[in-house]
Write a protein that holds these residues in place. Structure first.
Motif, PDB file in Angstrom:
ATOM      1  N   MET A  67     -29.630  50.748   4.619  1.00  0.00           N
ATOM      2  CA  MET A  67     -29.026  50.350   3.855  1.00  0.00           C
ATOM      3  C   MET A  67     -27.933  50.519   4.415  1.00  0.00           C
ATOM      4  SD  MET A  67     -27.116  51.304  -0.015  1.00  0.00           S
ATOM      5  CE  MET A  67     -25.306  50.212  -0.759  1.00  0.00           C
ATOM      6  N   HIS A  78     -23.055  54.457   2.669  1.00  0.00           N
ATOM      7  CA  HIS A  78     -22.931  55.210   1.439  1.00  0.00           C
ATOM      8  C   HIS A  78     -22.703  55.611   0.720  1.00  0.00           C
ATOM      9  CE1 HIS A  78     -27.471  55.383   3.084  1.00  0.00           C
ATOM     10  NE2 HIS A  78     -27.554  54.520   2.856  1.00  0.00           N
ATOM     11  N   PRO A 137     -18.912  56.842  -1.666  1.00  0.00           N
ATOM     12  CA  PRO A 137     -19.178  56.436  -2.625  1.00  0.00           C
ATOM     13  C   PRO A 137     -18.553  55.624  -3.622  1.00  0.00           C
ATOM     14  CG  PRO A 137     -18.220  58.866  -1.692  1.00  0.00           C
ATOM     15  CD  PRO A 137     -18.276  57.694  -0.939  1.00  0.00           C
ATOM     16  N   ILE A 174     -21.869  53.338  -2.801  1.00  0.00           N
ATOM     17  CA  ILE A 174     -23.346  53.509  -3.904  1.00  0.00           C
ATOM     18  C   ILE A 174     -22.199  53.008  -5.267  1.00  0.00           C
ATOM     19  CG2 ILE A 174     -24.110  55.018  -5.080  1.00  0.00           C
ATOM     20  CD1 ILE A 174     -25.177  54.597  -2.084  1.00  0.00           C
ATOM     21  N   LYS A 175     -21.003  52.974  -5.552  1.00  0.00           N
ATOM     22  CA  LYS A 175     -20.816  52.302  -6.828  1.00  0.00           C
ATOM     23  C   LYS A 175     -20.584  51.023  -7.562  1.00  0.00           C
ATOM     24  CE  LYS A 175     -17.720  56.290  -8.059  1.00  0.00           C
ATOM     25  NZ  LYS A 175     -16.434  57.036  -7.811  1.00  0.00           N
ATOM     26  N   ILE A 193     -23.999  49.551  -7.371  1.00  0.00           N
ATOM     27  CA  ILE A 193     -24.938  50.261  -9.441  1.00  0.00           C
ATOM     28  C   ILE A 193     -24.696  49.526  -9.598  1.00  0.00           C
ATOM     29  CG2 ILE A 193     -23.933  51.477 -10.676  1.00  0.00           C
ATOM     30  CD1 ILE A 193     -24.197  53.935  -9.210  1.00  0.00           C
ATOM     31  N   TYR A 219     -27.278  46.494  -8.771  1.00  0.00           N
ATOM     32  CA  TYR A 219     -29.057  46.811  -9.368  1.00  0.00           C
ATOM     33  C   TYR A 219     -28.509  46.371 -11.318  1.00  0.00           C
ATOM     34  CZ  TYR A 219     -28.558  50.025  -5.881  1.00  0.00           C
ATOM     35  OH  TYR A 219     -28.473  50.314  -4.659  1.00  0.00           O
ATOM     36  N   MET A 220     -27.367  46.630 -12.111  1.00  0.00           N
ATOM     37  CA  MET A 220     -27.505  46.511 -12.837  1.00  0.00           C
ATOM     38  C   MET A 220     -27.847  44.661 -13.297  1.00  0.00           C
ATOM     39  SD  MET A 220     -27.311  48.966 -14.950  1.00  0.00           S
ATOM     40  CE  MET A 220     -28.016  50.415 -14.394  1.00  0.00           C
ATOM     41  N   PHE A 259     -30.995  44.012 -12.636  1.00  0.00           N
ATOM     42  CA  PHE A 259     -32.028  44.350 -13.937  1.00  0.00           C
ATOM     43  C   PHE A 259     -32.289  43.076 -14.799  1.00  0.00           C
ATOM     44  CE2 PHE A 259     -31.858  47.168 -17.442  1.00  0.00           C
ATOM     45  CZ  PHE A 259     -33.237  46.987 -17.463  1.00  0.00           C
ATOM     46  N   LEU A 261     -33.949  40.790 -13.767  1.00  0.00           N
ATOM     47  CA  LEU A 261     -35.354  40.245 -13.694  1.00  0.00           C
ATOM     48  C   LEU A 261     -35.116  40.422 -15.066  1.00  0.00           C
ATOM     49  CD1 LEU A 261     -35.738  43.441 -11.519  1.00  0.00           C
ATOM     50  CD2 LEU A 261     -36.219  41.139 -10.963  1.00  0.00           C
ATOM     51  N   VAL A 275     -35.713  41.826  -6.376  1.00  0.00           N
ATOM     52  CA  VAL A 275     -35.876  43.225  -6.255  1.00  0.00           C
ATOM     53  C   VAL A 275     -35.931  44.748  -4.455  1.00  0.00           C
ATOM     54  CG1 VAL A 275     -37.915  45.076  -6.241  1.00  0.00           C
ATOM     55  CG2 VAL A 275     -37.722  43.245  -7.870  1.00  0.00           C
ATOM     56  N   PHE A 298     -32.696  45.731  -4.341  1.00  0.00           N
ATOM     57  CA  PHE A 298     -33.012  47.474  -4.641  1.00  0.00           C
ATOM     58  C   PHE A 298     -33.732  47.955  -3.823  1.00  0.00           C
ATOM     59  CE2 PHE A 298     -34.909  46.730  -9.742  1.00  0.00           C
ATOM     60  CZ  PHE A 298     -33.392  46.256  -9.831  1.00  0.00           C
ATOM     61  N   MET A 299     -34.548  46.964  -2.902  1.00  0.00           N
ATOM     62  CA  MET A 299     -35.429  47.889  -1.582  1.00  0.00           C
ATOM     63  C   MET A 299     -33.960  48.035  -0.106  1.00  0.00           C
ATOM     64  SD  MET A 299     -39.400  46.546  -1.784  1.00  0.00           S
ATOM     65  CE  MET A 299     -39.897  47.535  -1.304  1.00  0.00           C
ATOM     66  N   HIS A 300     -32.895  47.119  -0.578  1.00  0.00           N
ATOM     67  CA  HIS A 300     -31.886  46.930   0.530  1.00  0.00           C
ATOM     68  C   HIS A 300     -31.915  46.910   1.739  1.00  0.00           C
ATOM     69  CE1 HIS A 300     -30.656  50.978  -1.973  1.00  0.00           C
ATOM     70  NE2 HIS A 300     -30.355  50.579  -2.292  1.00  0.00           N
ATOM     71  N   LEU A 301     -33.125  45.549   1.076  1.00  0.00           N
ATOM     72  CA  LEU A 301     -33.371  44.410   2.626  1.00  0.00           C
ATOM     73  C   LEU A 301     -32.280  43.460   2.876  1.00  0.00           C
ATOM     74  CD1 LEU A 301     -37.226  43.504   2.349  1.00  0.00           C
ATOM     75  CD2 LEU A 301     -35.880  45.305   4.717  1.00  0.00           C
TER      76      LEU A 301
END
Lengths: 270, 121
Positions: free
Chosen positions: B1, B4, B6, B9-10, B13, B16-17, B20, B23, B59, B63-66
């Motif tokens: 990634m 990094h 904060p 990262i936020k 997130i 990611y949701m 989710f 998926l 994913v 998720f895998m930051h590709l």
């Protein structure tokens, strides 16, 4: 001697070493599963037209397991994000859920396997074929629950037709004939086996693919559980290296999820 | 990634949701699509694989930051993709000369085999 580049990036790759390592490992894993997918394709296209077994697996447990792995994939990446936000408590919470999800996946899978190993497939001397779960066995007879009966000579593809017909008759009669147990005298049996990997080509590739995948789930769960438990001490001494370890184990876990995303439709639905 | 901090990262997130949710919906759509007849079993397989590929891409990218990785990893995966595609192309190519009768009517248990030889006169 200290292992180099565990928490700093190598100047040439721009990455810490473990990350390069895990991606090389995942590349080999792609080829491992790729070879088995290739075998699946050849077995499937080589089946006599219409004879590839479908409907032998319950979609329900497969569906639930897919949701479980998706949830665990989210929690594993959230655990890493929590470390990056210096929130160790949240890391413990998310990674704990990941471990529970992994255990749940294995438990559901083992119930599925048990269900297959106790599913008996019987060919009768009169040319009919009956399959169902063994509920009683004596020296004279066996009793199968949820029996499905169809002519043996037509092959396993006739099973789906037989189930539909039984449901249709049951619906017309207002009962549930399909779920009546069936007693079969041993003298009437020509041959019987269970739905293990030896039963047919479909079940052989099913057990091979899901078995290998389950081994990956167990291995990944052990690593994640270690970093959740005793391995988490490293957070106090080497926080950056610990976060990197969590990222690497997370990458492996996402790969396990990724493989299942393809296994679920090809084995359970198609 | 790539970053990094904060804030980054936020922001991640939230992605990611979102993934989710995608998926979960994708899995439900996969199951529902399997009950639809798209004209042939091949068409059904293609639809299921398109959905699976979309989910797998989510994913891998998020998720895998590709979606934001270093060149070394893209190069590694480029080689992997080349060999994986080669394997699949060879498999489909070879299916013209495939092993036949991998599943036959008399599978499980192995009785009702080929008709017995006619008796000699």
């Amino acid at each position: 001697m200290e292992v180099p580049y565990t928490d700093t990036n190598r100047p040439d790759t721009g990455l810490y070493n473990a990350k390069v390592g895990i991606w090389l490992f995942l590349a080999s894993e792609v080829m491992l599963f790729g070879a088995l997918f290739s075998a699946y394709i050849l077995l499937r296209v080589g089946a006599m037209p219409g004879h590839w077994p479908t409907g032998l697996l319950d979609v329900g447990p497969g569906f639930v397991n897919t949701l479980v792995l998706i949830l665990s994939s989210v929690t594993v990446v959230m655990a890493w994000a929590s470390l990056k936000l210096n929130d160790f408590k949240k890391f413990k919470f998310y990674q704990g859920i990941t471990v529970i999800c992994a255990l749940l996946f294995v438990v559901i899978k083992s119930f599925e396997y048990k269900s297959k190993f106790t599913h008996h497939d019987v060919i009768l001397k009169d040319g009919m074929r009956v399959d169902g779960h063994l509920v009683e066995e004596t020296d004279e007879f066996i009793v199968l629950s949820h029996p499905v009966s169809y002519p043996a000579e037509k092959g396993i593809r006739e099973r789906a037709v037989a189930i539909k017909e039984a449901e249709h008759h049951a619906h017309e009669a207002g009962g549930d004939h399909h779920h009546e147990d069936r007693k079969i005298m041993l003298d009437d049996i020509e041959k019987r086996t269970t739905w293990g990997p030896w039963a047919n080509t479909y079940l052989a590739i099913y057990f091979t693919l899901t078995g290998l995948h389950a081994l990956h789930v167990i291995a990944g769960a052990l690593v994640i559980a270690y970093f959740w438990g005793p391995g988490s001490k490293m957070w106090k001494t080497h926080p950056e290296q610990f976060a990197n370890r969590i990222e690497v184990s997370g990458l492996f876990w996402h790969f396990v999820d990724l493989v299942w995303i393809f296994l679920f439709p090809i084995l359970y639905l198609l | 990634m790539s970053g990094h901090s904060p804030e980054e990262i936020k922001k991640s997130i939230r992605s990611y949701m979102m993934v989710f949710g995608v998926l979960i919906v994708g899995t439900i759509v996969t199951v529902l699509a399997s009950f639809v007849d798209f004209g042939s079993s091949t068409a059904n397989i293609i639809v299921a694989l398109i959905i699976a590929t979309f989910k797998a891409s989510c994913v891998a990218l998020i998720f895998m930051h590709l979606n934001a990785e270093k060149k070394t990893i893209y190069m590694t995966l480029g080689f992997t993709w080349f060999f994986f595609l080669g394997l699949m192309v060879l498999t489909i190519w070879a299916s013209e000369d495939k092993p036949n009768y991998t599943v036959a009517p008399n599978d499980t248990p192995a009785v009702m085999a080929a008709p017995s030889e006619p008796a000699a006169h």
